[in-house]
Design an enzyme around this catalytic site. Structure first.
Site, PDB file in Angstrom:
ATOM      1  N   LYS A  79     -10.814  -3.154  -3.683  1.00 53.67           N
ATOM      2  CA  LYS A  79     -11.525  -1.836  -3.830  1.00 53.67           C
ATOM      3  C   LYS A  79     -10.715  -0.772  -4.461  1.00 53.67           C
ATOM      4  O   LYS A  79     -11.266   0.129  -5.253  1.00 53.67           O
ATOM      5  CB  LYS A  79     -11.770  -1.351  -2.413  1.00 53.67           C
ATOM      6  CG  LYS A  79     -12.780  -2.230  -1.721  1.00 53.67           C
ATOM      7  CD  LYS A  79     -12.989  -1.676  -0.318  1.00 53.67           C
ATOM      8  CE  LYS A  79     -13.522  -2.480   0.664  1.00 53.67           C
ATOM      9  NZ  LYS A  79     -12.914  -2.292   1.887  1.00 53.67           N
TER      10      LYS A  79
ATOM     11  N   LYS B 235       0.728  -1.227  -0.059  1.00 54.43           N
ATOM     12  CA  LYS B 235      -0.004  -0.138   0.029  1.00 54.43           C
ATOM     13  C   LYS B 235       0.821   1.284   0.135  1.00 54.43           C
ATOM     14  O   LYS B 235       0.411   2.146  -0.737  1.00 54.43           O
ATOM     15  CB  LYS B 235      -0.956   0.048   1.142  1.00 54.43           C
ATOM     16  CG  LYS B 235      -2.160  -0.861   0.973  1.00 54.43           C
ATOM     17  CD  LYS B 235      -3.414  -0.708   1.907  1.00 54.43           C
ATOM     18  CE  LYS B 235      -4.430  -1.624   1.424  1.00 54.43           C
ATOM     19  NZ  LYS B 235      -5.522  -1.406   2.249  1.00 54.43           N
TER      20      LYS B 235
ATOM     21  N   LYS C 194      -4.778  -9.809  -6.508  1.00 60.05           N
ATOM     22  CA  LYS C 194      -5.993  -9.669  -5.475  1.00 60.05           C
ATOM     23  C   LYS C 194      -7.169  -8.823  -6.276  1.00 60.05           C
ATOM     24  O   LYS C 194      -6.630  -7.731  -6.348  1.00 60.05           O
ATOM     25  CB  LYS C 194      -5.646  -9.292  -4.004  1.00 60.05           C
ATOM     26  CG  LYS C 194      -6.728  -9.127  -3.206  1.00 60.05           C
ATOM     27  CD  LYS C 194      -6.271  -8.894  -1.678  1.00 60.05           C
ATOM     28  CE  LYS C 194      -6.632  -7.482  -1.095  1.00 60.05           C
ATOM     29  NZ  LYS C 194      -8.062  -7.252  -1.134  1.00 60.05           N
TER      30      LYS C 194
HETATM   31  P1  ATP Z   1      -8.453  -2.197   0.508  1.00 60.97           P
HETATM   32  O1  ATP Z   1      -7.767  -2.217  -0.726  1.00 60.97           O
HETATM   33  O2  ATP Z   1      -9.014  -0.507   0.942  1.00 60.97           O
HETATM   34  O3  ATP Z   1      -7.765  -2.821   1.572  1.00 60.97           O
HETATM   35  P2  ATP Z   1     -10.197  -4.720   0.274  1.00 60.97           P
HETATM   36  O4  ATP Z   1     -10.831  -5.187  -0.512  1.00 60.97           O
HETATM   37  O5  ATP Z   1      -8.789  -5.216   0.776  1.00 60.97           O
HETATM   38  O6  ATP Z   1      -9.732  -3.135   0.584  1.00 60.97           O
HETATM   39  P3  ATP Z   1     -10.868  -4.651   3.447  1.00 60.97           P
HETATM   40  O7  ATP Z   1     -11.927  -4.003   3.884  1.00 60.97           O
HETATM   41  O8  ATP Z   1      -9.283  -4.463   3.561  1.00 60.97           O
HETATM   42  O9  ATP Z   1     -11.167  -4.869   1.689  1.00 60.97           O
HETATM   43  O10 ATP Z   1     -11.249  -6.159   3.669  1.00 60.97           O
HETATM   44  C1  ATP Z   1     -12.265  -6.705   4.150  1.00 60.97           C
HETATM   45  C2  ATP Z   1     -12.236  -8.261   3.996  1.00 60.97           C
HETATM   46  O11 ATP Z   1     -12.312  -8.757   2.750  1.00 60.97           O
HETATM   47  C3  ATP Z   1     -10.989  -8.977   4.962  1.00 60.97           C
HETATM   48  O12 ATP Z   1     -11.259  -9.891   5.626  1.00 60.97           O
HETATM   49  C4  ATP Z   1     -10.275  -9.167   3.671  1.00 60.97           C
HETATM   50  O13 ATP Z   1      -9.318 -10.387   3.848  1.00 60.97           O
HETATM   51  C5  ATP Z   1     -11.388  -9.721   2.674  1.00 60.97           C
HETATM   52  N1  ATP Z   1     -10.722  -9.637   1.219  1.00 60.97           N
HETATM   53  C6  ATP Z   1     -10.325  -8.560   0.773  1.00 60.97           C
HETATM   54  N2  ATP Z   1      -9.962  -8.906  -0.458  1.00 60.97           N
HETATM   55  C7  ATP Z   1     -10.425 -10.044  -0.911  1.00 60.97           C
HETATM   56  C8  ATP Z   1     -10.177 -10.895  -1.958  1.00 60.97           C
HETATM   57  N3  ATP Z   1      -9.774 -10.529  -3.052  1.00 60.97           N
HETATM   58  N4  ATP Z   1     -10.577 -12.265  -1.711  1.00 60.97           N
HETATM   59  C9  ATP Z   1     -11.087 -12.797  -0.470  1.00 60.97           C
HETATM   60  N5  ATP Z   1     -11.169 -11.873   0.445  1.00 60.97           N
HETATM   61  C10 ATP Z   1     -10.785 -10.599   0.465  1.00 60.97           C
HETATM   62 MG    MG Z   2      -7.535  -4.916   2.477  1.00 58.12          MG
END
Ligand code: ATP
Ligand code: MG
Length: 344
Positions: free
Chosen positions: A209, A114, A206
């Site tokens: 968002k 990040k 991955k």
């Molecule tokens: P950011 O990019 O802001 O970190 P993010 O998509 O990683 O956003 P988070 O809010 O950090 O979302 O994570 C929320 C939950 O979703 C966590 O348990 C994380 O492990 C899970 N998660 C995030 N991305 C994935 C993915 N691609 N596949 C499976 N689980 C995910």
């Molecule tokens: Mg995350």
């Protein structure tokens, strides 16, 4: 020592919730409600470790809450709230800043990803993020944490922090009759075919968002047309689907789509491959679109309905925060006694 079993997890209000958040986390949250007491948190203090527009942040906090409710989380039987309404998270995080070692945080891959190349310009909060995450879990002395695969390293750090606190303060914990261990070592729950949903554009990245391409992810609020377009455009290779999971090993995009299908259909990847072995992606993708629309359509529609009534959502969060606050305050009083602070 046996701790009371309790589930805690959080989701950041940082933008569009996507299929990875849904399958990797939220679906698991829903299932765990039957077996455990659960606390589900919209982690707004984690969100501001990178810049968030204030008006957008508010909208996003309510949208994540709406996603929890629309997916079937019951805020009456369990606890749903936003992190910033329970000050004890930040209070315990400071203590953990003094327990965790710089060397431990230096190994965290999420910070490296990040912060990117401009590390000098990353916020101190982004670096200390895992300590706050440990506090989120341990302020409730939670024992089980459902997360996606990407959070595994942070969970291990939470366990290290809990262990070091228990060791450093062992005498004090024992003297106060709070031991032998004050904090449980929280266990990650990372299971099923979609613990790491990958980008639809690149099977080695991955789904996230923060990916600039909206075609990289399926958002929970995407309509049927958007889902169909994104799945149709999803990157694949030219070969038909293999007969077994071994045949997916060197094909990240195929592996990802089969994993998504399996998770949406509540089946194993092996089972899905038994049905689609030898099929072309065109027909597999058509079936995947139907499945995704059937599963996500009602959730997205209910989210859109719920966010029309922010007062209701805020009331849910307020009620959850009040109940969480009672539990967190109890832990913090004990922590202050253990550390040696003087309190009223
Ligand atoms: P950011 O990019 O802001 O970190 P993010 O998509 O990683 O956003 P988070 O809010 O950090 O979302 O994570 C929320 C939950 O979703 C966590 O348990 C994380 O492990 C899970 N998660 C995030 N991305 C994935 C993915 N691609 N596949 C499976 N689980 C995910
Ligand atoms: Mg995350």
């Amino acid at each position: 020592m046996a701790f009371k079993e309790l589930v805690f997890s959080g989701v950041q209000p940082t933008g569009n919730l996507h299929l990875g958040n849904y399958l990797g986390a939220i679906v698991k949250f829903v299932a765990l409600q039957e077996r455990y007491d659960c606390i589900y948190c919209v982690v707004d203090m984690h969100a501001i470790t990178v810049w968030q527009d204030p008006a957008e942040l508010k909208r996003s906090i309510r949208e994540v809450t709406a996603a929890f409710l629309a997916s079937g989380i019951d805020p009456k039987r369990h606890i749903v709230f936003n992190q910033s309404q329970v000050a004890e998270h930040a209070e315990l995080a400071w203590i953990f800043n003094c327990v965790a070692r710089l060397g431990w945080l230096n190994r965290m891959t999420q910070f490296k990803e990040k912060a990117g190349k401009d590390r000098e310009n990353a916020s101190v909060g982004l670096y200390a993020y895992p300590n706050l995450m440990a506090a989120d879990i341990l302020v409730y002395r939670a024992t089980h944490v459902p997360v996606g695969e990407d959070q595994k390293q942070h969970l291990e750090l939470s366990r290290d922090i809990a262990q070091k606190f228990n060791n450093d303060f062992a005498d004090s914990i024992a003297t106060l009759g709070l031991g032998p261990a004050f904090f449980p070592l929280p266990e990650p729950l990372i299971q099923g075919p979609a613990t790491r949903v990958m980008s639809l554009r690149d099977g080695t990245k991955k789904m996230s968002k923060s990916d600039p391409s909206d075609y990289s992810r399926i958002n929970l609020t995407d309509d049927a047309d958007a889902i169909a377009q994104k799945v149709r455009k999803a990157k694949t290779d030219p070969d038909p689907l293999p007969h077994d999971e071994k045949g997916l090993e060197t094909r990240p995009e195929a592996d990802n789509l089969v994993g998504i299908f399996a998770a949406l259909a509540d089946r194993t990847k092996a089972d899905v491959l038994r049905e689609y072995a030898g099929a072309q992606f065109s027909s597999f993708k058509a079936a995947l679109v139907d499945l995704a629309v059937a599963r996500l359509g009602p959730v997205g529609a209910e989210m859109k309905r719920l966010v029309q009534d922010p007062a209701h959502i805020d009331a849910v969060l307020g009620d959850g925060a009040a109940r969480a606050g009672v539990l967190a305050a109890e832990t913090m009083r004990a922590v202050k006694d253990i550390v040696g602070f003087v309190r009223r």
